[in-house]
Design a protein around this motif. Structure first.
Motif, PDB file in Angstrom:
ATOM      1  N   MET A   1       3.262  -3.349 -46.191  1.00  0.00           N
ATOM      2  CA  MET A   1       2.416  -4.454 -45.390  1.00  0.00           C
ATOM      3  C   MET A   1       2.469  -4.007 -43.977  1.00  0.00           C
ATOM      4  SD  MET A   1       2.470  -8.423 -45.419  1.00  0.00           S
ATOM      5  CE  MET A   1       4.345  -8.290 -44.423  1.00  0.00           C
ATOM      6  N   LYS A   2       1.754  -3.975 -43.032  1.00  0.00           N
ATOM      7  CA  LYS A   2       1.976  -4.067 -41.617  1.00  0.00           C
ATOM      8  C   LYS A   2       0.771  -5.121 -40.978  1.00  0.00           C
ATOM      9  CE  LYS A   2       1.150  -1.272 -37.506  1.00  0.00           C
ATOM     10  NZ  LYS A   2       0.820   0.130 -37.254  1.00  0.00           N
ATOM     11  N   ILE A   3       1.414  -5.845 -40.085  1.00  0.00           N
ATOM     12  CA  ILE A   3       0.469  -6.986 -39.401  1.00  0.00           C
ATOM     13  C   ILE A   3      -0.384  -6.311 -38.406  1.00  0.00           C
ATOM     14  CG2 ILE A   3       0.795  -8.736 -37.873  1.00  0.00           C
ATOM     15  CD1 ILE A   3       3.416  -9.480 -39.050  1.00  0.00           C
ATOM     16  N   LYS A   4      -1.710  -6.562 -38.527  1.00  0.00           N
ATOM     17  CA  LYS A   4      -2.850  -6.156 -37.994  1.00  0.00           C
ATOM     18  C   LYS A   4      -3.279  -7.012 -36.742  1.00  0.00           C
ATOM     19  CE  LYS A   4      -7.664  -4.441 -38.679  1.00  0.00           C
ATOM     20  NZ  LYS A   4      -8.794  -4.383 -39.634  1.00  0.00           N
ATOM     21  N   SER A  14      -1.629 -17.481 -36.798  1.00  0.00           N
ATOM     22  CA  SER A  14      -2.379 -16.668 -37.805  1.00  0.00           C
ATOM     23  C   SER A  14      -2.140 -15.282 -37.806  1.00  0.00           C
ATOM     24  CB  SER A  14      -4.038 -17.095 -37.653  1.00  0.00           C
ATOM     25  OG  SER A  14      -4.602 -16.232 -38.884  1.00  0.00           O
ATOM     26  N   ILE A  15      -1.855 -14.601 -38.947  1.00  0.00           N
ATOM     27  CA  ILE A  15      -1.979 -13.259 -38.940  1.00  0.00           C
ATOM     28  C   ILE A  15      -2.900 -12.599 -40.178  1.00  0.00           C
ATOM     29  CG2 ILE A  15       0.556 -13.078 -38.379  1.00  0.00           C
ATOM     30  CD1 ILE A  15       1.175 -12.320 -41.115  1.00  0.00           C
ATOM     31  N   ILE A  16      -3.172 -11.277 -39.808  1.00  0.00           N
ATOM     32  CA  ILE A  16      -3.920 -10.762 -40.628  1.00  0.00           C
ATOM     33  C   ILE A  16      -3.315  -9.307 -40.961  1.00  0.00           C
ATOM     34  CG2 ILE A  16      -5.999  -9.609 -41.278  1.00  0.00           C
ATOM     35  CD1 ILE A  16      -7.285 -11.711 -39.670  1.00  0.00           C
ATOM     36  N   THR A  17      -2.936  -8.744 -42.267  1.00  0.00           N
ATOM     37  CA  THR A  17      -2.410  -7.672 -42.506  1.00  0.00           C
ATOM     38  C   THR A  17      -3.191  -6.525 -42.483  1.00  0.00           C
ATOM     39  OG1 THR A  17      -2.437  -7.936 -44.748  1.00  0.00           O
ATOM     40  CG2 THR A  17      -0.389  -8.956 -43.764  1.00  0.00           C
ATOM     41  N   LYS A  65       3.268 -10.527 -30.460  1.00  0.00           N
ATOM     42  CA  LYS A  65       2.342  -9.112 -30.427  1.00  0.00           C
ATOM     43  C   LYS A  65       3.124  -8.006 -29.962  1.00  0.00           C
ATOM     44  CE  LYS A  65      -2.100 -11.735 -29.720  1.00  0.00           C
ATOM     45  NZ  LYS A  65      -3.189 -11.779 -29.015  1.00  0.00           N
ATOM     46  N   GLU A  66       3.784  -8.298 -28.970  1.00  0.00           N
ATOM     47  CA  GLU A  66       4.919  -7.136 -28.413  1.00  0.00           C
ATOM     48  C   GLU A  66       5.580  -6.626 -29.535  1.00  0.00           C
ATOM     49  OE1 GLU A  66       6.913  -7.705 -24.901  1.00  0.00           O
ATOM     50  OE2 GLU A  66       5.210  -8.981 -23.902  1.00  0.00           O
ATOM     51  N   TRP A  67       6.049  -7.481 -30.105  1.00  0.00           N
ATOM     52  CA  TRP A  67       7.145  -6.969 -31.244  1.00  0.00           C
ATOM     53  C   TRP A  67       6.530  -6.333 -32.498  1.00  0.00           C
ATOM     54  CZ3 TRP A  67      10.245 -12.326 -31.754  1.00  0.00           C
ATOM     55  CH2 TRP A  67      11.051 -12.381 -30.358  1.00  0.00           C
ATOM     56  N   TYR A  68       5.238  -6.724 -32.595  1.00  0.00           N
ATOM     57  CA  TYR A  68       4.786  -6.366 -34.190  1.00  0.00           C
ATOM     58  C   TYR A  68       3.379  -5.497 -34.000  1.00  0.00           C
ATOM     59  CZ  TYR A  68       7.628  -9.285 -36.967  1.00  0.00           C
ATOM     60  OH  TYR A  68       8.796  -9.824 -37.608  1.00  0.00           O
ATOM     61  N   LEU A  69       2.712  -5.651 -32.906  1.00  0.00           N
ATOM     62  CA  LEU A  69       1.467  -4.913 -32.818  1.00  0.00           C
ATOM     63  C   LEU A  69       1.514  -3.511 -31.824  1.00  0.00           C
ATOM     64  CD1 LEU A  69      -1.013  -7.608 -32.358  1.00  0.00           C
ATOM     65  CD2 LEU A  69      -0.379  -6.481 -34.145  1.00  0.00           C
TER      66      LEU A  69
END
Length: 69
Positions: A1-4, A14-17, A65-69
């Motif tokens: 699973m990756k966060i989109k 809110s997050i969407i994968t 966002k910096e950490w995950y996208l």
């Protein structure tokens, strides 16, 4: 699973994968505790590190966002 996608909606995050699943994170106790609701195919245990990072970033969406996208 990756966060989109990571979005702030009011006081929630809110997050969407990449699989189309989603979760919403709500703060309790002055942003120290995190309550989560998820779509049916996403399990809360999968989001354990993300919840820790929300608290670590002090609910800063741009930092997340910096950490995950």
């Amino acid at each position: 699973m990756k966060i989109k996608s990571i979005t702030q909606i009011g006081n929630e995050i809110s997050i969407i994968t990449d699989t189309g699943e989603s979760a919403v994170f709500y703060s309790f106790s002055a942003h120290k505790d995190v309550y989560t609701t998820t779509s049916p195919g996403l399990y809360k245990y999968q989001l354990k590190q993300f919840k820790k990072d929300i608290v670590k970033s002090e609910w800063n969406v741009e930092q997340l966002k910096e950490w995950y996208l």
